[in-house]
Design an enzyme around this catalytic site. Structure first.
Site, mmCIF file in Angstrom:
data_model
loop_
_atom_site.group_PDB
_atom_site.id
_atom_site.type_symbol
_atom_site.label_atom_id
_atom_site.label_comp_id
_atom_site.label_asym_id
_atom_site.label_seq_id
_atom_site.Cartn_x
_atom_site.Cartn_y
_atom_site.Cartn_z
ATOM 1 N N CYS A 240 67.754 -18.462 -124.390
ATOM 2 C CA CYS A 240 67.140 -19.606 -125.091
ATOM 3 C C CYS A 240 68.248 -20.579 -125.428
ATOM 4 O O CYS A 240 69.198 -20.735 -124.659
ATOM 5 C CB CYS A 240 66.376 -19.139 -126.326
ATOM 6 S SG CYS A 240 67.425 -18.334 -127.572
ATOM 7 N N GLY A 241 68.183 -21.243 -126.583
ATOM 8 C CA GLY A 241 69.216 -22.188 -126.977
ATOM 9 C C GLY A 241 70.462 -21.523 -127.535
ATOM 10 O O GLY A 241 71.581 -21.851 -127.160
#
Length: 284
Positions: A240-241
């Protein structure tokens, strides 16, 4: 939903077990940079009775330049002892967004070898919507030892993810919004390239949640993964981030019976700034 104290429990389940002596509740609320909310202040104002605040940014690897990387085992043990969380406890983690950052702490406990840990389905918003109690008192904490047995297979680094991407040996699934995956939308952290790990699939974590921020049923969850081209019976690396919402995908896979997943801890905060790894844009 069917409650499982190793993955996901309902507000009804938590209310029924609230007074259990070996229950430990953790508020793991956390927000992206730029979101004007202070999770610690919100916890101090109102939290589920008995909950302790789990600071994701502080209980991390201070030696790393990357945000909230998994802490060394010794630091995790000492922080949990100070919070009165240890062996023999059933842990329930929640957050104030519904389901956003709580699965990250579920993953951290799993990484440290503790399996009796579940996420509260719907989190604090659902608890409050049902008129359930909150308090502003800090809990009375007694030291408790936590044994750590680090589970290396549950975490991946940039070298391992790069190899999986090149060889196509393990599915890589990205929890960020589709626009960030495609590279159409700038990253919330400055200095990162836009796009995704080559060969990865896009399964935005929001697609695994209902409108009230509870998790979709296993059947619905399986359909979301399959629609994105993910074989949920095979190994998966979630990303993800910055390693927070990837854990929502990991939790979803665990609920489907997939025990061959791992989480890329550095995620895009690392890959997006790493000059020697390639970046793909568009839908594939």
């Amino acid at each position: 939903m069917s409650d499982n104290p190793k993955t996901l429990v309902s507000t009804d389940w938590l209310a029924a077990h609230l007074k259990d002596p070996d229950l430990r509740i953790l508020d793991a609320s956390w927000y992206l940079p730029g979101v004007e909310r202070d999770p610690r202040a919100e916890y101090d104002a109102a939290h589920i009775p008995g909950a302790r605040f789990f600071d994701i940014d502080e209980i991390s690897d201070a030696r790393s330049d990357l945000p909230h990387m998994a802490p060394p085992a010794e630091k995790f043990m000492s922080r949990m002892r100070a919070m009165g969380v240890g062996d023999g406890h059933q842990i329930v983690v929640y957050d104030a967004a519904g389901i956003q950052s709580a699965p990250r702490v579920w993953w951290l406990f799993r990484l440290m070898g503790h399996r009796d840990v579940a996420v509260l389905d719907g989190g604090l918003p659902k608890w409050l919507a049902e008129g359930r109690p909150v308090e502003d008192m800090p809990p009375i904490v007694k030291d408790r030892h936590l044994t750590v047995r680090f589970q290396n297979h549950l975490v991946r680094d940039v070298t391992q993810v790069s190899q999986a991407s090149k060889l196509g040996s393990t599915q890589i699934v990205d929890a960020r919004a589709a626009g960030r995956f495609r590279g159409d939308v700038p990253e919330p952290r400055e200095g990162l390239r836009a796009g995704h790990v080559p060969g990865s699939r896009s399964v935005p974590f929001t697609g695994l949640l209902n409108s009230n921020k509870t998790m979709k049923t296993p059947e619905e969850t399986r359909a979301v993964f399959e629609a994105a081209g993910v074989d949920v019976s095979q190994p998966v690396i979630t990303t993800c981030g910055s390693g927070i919402t990837a854990a929502i995908l990991s939790l979803a896979l665990e609920r489907l019976g997939n025990d061959s997943w791992s989480l890329y801890d550095g995620s895009w905060a690392e890959w997006g700034m790493f000059p020697t790894v390639p970046v793909a844009t568009g839908d594939a």
